[in-house]
Scaffold this motif. Structure first.
Motif, short mmCIF file in Angstrom:
data_model
loop_
_atom_site.label_atom_id
_atom_site.label_comp_id
_atom_site.label_asym_id
_atom_site.label_seq_id
_atom_site.Cartn_x
_atom_site.Cartn_y
_atom_site.Cartn_z
N ASP A 195 -27.63 89.81 40.43
CA ASP A 195 -26.50 89.68 39.51
C ASP A 195 -25.81 91.03 39.28
O ASP A 195 -24.58 91.09 39.15
N ILE A 196 -26.59 92.10 39.26
CA ILE A 196 -26.00 93.43 39.12
C ILE A 196 -25.17 93.77 40.36
O ILE A 196 -24.03 94.24 40.26
N TYR A 197 -25.73 93.53 41.55
CA TYR A 197 -24.99 93.80 42.79
C TYR A 197 -23.67 93.05 42.80
O TYR A 197 -22.62 93.61 43.13
N GLN A 198 -23.72 91.76 42.46
CA GLN A 198 -22.51 90.94 42.48
C GLN A 198 -21.48 91.43 41.47
O GLN A 198 -20.28 91.47 41.77
N ALA A 199 -21.93 91.81 40.28
CA ALA A 199 -21.00 92.27 39.24
C ALA A 199 -20.31 93.57 39.66
O ALA A 199 -19.10 93.73 39.49
N VAL A 200 -21.07 94.50 40.23
CA VAL A 200 -20.51 95.78 40.64
C VAL A 200 -19.58 95.60 41.84
O VAL A 200 -18.47 96.14 41.87
N LEU A 201 -20.01 94.83 42.82
CA LEU A 201 -19.24 94.70 44.06
C LEU A 201 -18.04 93.76 43.93
O LEU A 201 -16.99 94.01 44.52
N ASN A 202 -18.19 92.68 43.18
CA ASN A 202 -17.14 91.66 43.13
C ASN A 202 -16.26 91.71 41.89
O ASN A 202 -15.15 91.18 41.91
N ARG A 203 -16.78 92.31 40.80
CA ARG A 203 -16.01 92.33 39.55
C ARG A 203 -15.72 93.74 39.07
O ARG A 203 -15.27 93.93 37.96
N ASN A 204 -16.05 94.73 39.91
CA ASN A 204 -15.77 96.13 39.60
C ASN A 204 -16.39 96.59 38.28
O ASN A 204 -15.84 97.43 37.58
N VAL A 205 -17.54 96.02 37.92
CA VAL A 205 -18.26 96.42 36.71
C VAL A 205 -18.80 97.83 36.91
O VAL A 205 -19.36 98.15 37.95
N ARG A 206 -18.62 98.69 35.88
CA ARG A 206 -19.07 100.07 35.98
C ARG A 206 -19.97 100.50 34.83
O ARG A 206 -20.65 101.52 34.92
N THR A 207 -19.97 99.77 33.71
CA THR A 207 -20.76 100.17 32.54
C THR A 207 -21.69 99.03 32.12
O THR A 207 -21.49 97.86 32.50
N TRP A 208 -22.69 99.39 31.31
CA TRP A 208 -23.63 98.40 30.80
C TRP A 208 -22.90 97.35 29.96
O TRP A 208 -23.18 96.16 30.06
N GLU A 209 -21.96 97.80 29.14
CA GLU A 209 -21.21 96.88 28.29
C GLU A 209 -20.42 95.88 29.14
O GLU A 209 -20.39 94.68 28.85
N GLN A 210 -19.76 96.39 30.18
CA GLN A 210 -19.02 95.50 31.08
C GLN A 210 -19.96 94.50 31.75
O GLN A 210 -19.62 93.32 31.91
N LEU A 211 -21.13 94.96 32.15
CA LEU A 211 -22.09 94.09 32.81
C LEU A 211 -22.54 92.97 31.89
O LEU A 211 -22.50 91.79 32.26
N THR A 212 -22.96 93.32 30.68
CA THR A 212 -23.46 92.28 29.77
C THR A 212 -22.35 91.30 29.38
O THR A 212 -22.59 90.10 29.30
N GLN A 213 -21.14 91.81 29.18
CA GLN A 213 -20.03 90.91 28.85
C GLN A 213 -19.73 89.96 30.01
O GLN A 213 -19.52 88.76 29.81
N SER A 214 -19.74 90.48 31.21
CA SER A 214 -19.46 89.67 32.40
C SER A 214 -20.52 88.58 32.60
O SER A 214 -20.20 87.42 32.87
N LEU A 215 -21.78 88.96 32.42
CA LEU A 215 -22.86 87.99 32.60
C LEU A 215 -22.88 86.94 31.49
O LEU A 215 -23.19 85.78 31.73
N LYS A 216 -22.55 87.34 30.27
CA LYS A 216 -22.46 86.38 29.16
C LYS A 216 -21.33 85.38 29.43
O LYS A 216 -21.50 84.18 29.22
N LYS A 217 -20.22 85.88 29.92
CA LYS A 217 -19.07 85.04 30.23
C LYS A 217 -19.45 83.99 31.29
O LYS A 217 -19.02 82.84 31.24
N ASP A 218 -20.29 84.40 32.25
CA ASP A 218 -20.73 83.50 33.32
C ASP A 218 -21.94 82.64 32.93
O ASP A 218 -22.44 81.87 33.75
N GLY A 219 -22.44 82.83 31.70
CA GLY A 219 -23.61 82.07 31.26
C GLY A 219 -24.92 82.53 31.88
O GLY A 219 -25.90 81.80 31.91
N LEU A 220 -24.95 83.77 32.37
CA LEU A 220 -26.16 84.30 33.03
C LEU A 220 -26.97 85.20 32.11
O LEU A 220 -28.01 85.70 32.49
N LEU A 221 -26.49 85.39 30.88
CA LEU A 221 -27.22 86.24 29.94
C LEU A 221 -27.10 85.65 28.54
O LEU A 221 -26.07 85.18 28.14
#
Length: 191
Positions: free
Chosen positions: A165-191
């Motif tokens: 999930d981290i690889y996908q967020a960084v590579l496909n959604r340009n996630v760069r920070t922990w906050e961006q990662l957790t928000q992105s995963l929450k939005k996708d229902g993965l966290l």
């Protein structure tokens, strides 16, 4: 401030490199690969194969179209006879399916090495897994450092986020920070 960031980046890269060398040593010392090769093709996967290790975890995949429970149990017995690992786990995910896990069998191998807990995850299936083969490698240094940073934060906070999930967020959604990662995963229902 920039020198702190550079030092931190260097530490992340050094740690990943150290863990990779220790993983190489563990695989050589344990003789687990020759045991598994008796049952067909063995692939090295996960963060080990990508050079993105942040803790002692090695993913191995054994596949054979004729893979069956009896062969898996023989492989497990062969590994136990090595007397290298301190713990052995077995799961049958052909009968007891679990979201996100391949249909097949799992052998988990525990070891303490250099004062750290190590886990070797062995997946035995009838077909090869393609997950990490789909990633664009080698990674650019900035991407690699972002992934290592996010995985390290995940490890220290003990947050249940898969490396995939981290690889996908960084590579496909340009996630760069922990906050961006957790928000992105929450939005996708993965966290």
């Amino acid at each position: 401030m920039k020198s702190v960031a550079v030092a931190t980046q260097r530490k992340l890269e050094q740690r990943a490199s150290l863990l990779h060398r220790r993983a190489d040593a563990l695989l050589a010392e344990s003789h687990v690969l020759p045991v598994l090769r008796k049952y067909e093709k063995v692939g090295l996967g996960g963060s080990y194969s990508l050079g993105l290790m942040t803790h002692g975890d090695i993913d191995l995949h054994v596949w054979n179209p004729k893979m069956a429970e009896q062969r898996v149990l023989q492989a497990l017995l062969g590994i136990i006879r090595l007397r290298y690992f301190r713990g052995h786990l077995y799961y049958d995910f052909t009968k007891h399916r679990h979201r996100g896990f391949p249909k097949g069998w799992y052998i988990g191998l525990k070891k303490r090495l250099h004062g750290e807990k190590w886990m070797v995850d062995v997946w035995l299936t009838k077909t090869p897994r393609q997950t990490h083969a789909q990633l664009p490698t080698p990674f650019k240094r900035k991407t690699r450092l972002t992934i290592l940073k996010l995985k390290t934060i995940r490890d220290t906070t003990q947050t249940k986020i898969s490396s995939w999930d981290i690889y996908q967020a960084v590579l496909n959604r340009n996630v760069r920070t922990w906050e961006q990662l957790t928000q992105s995963l929450k939005k996708d229902g993965l966290l």
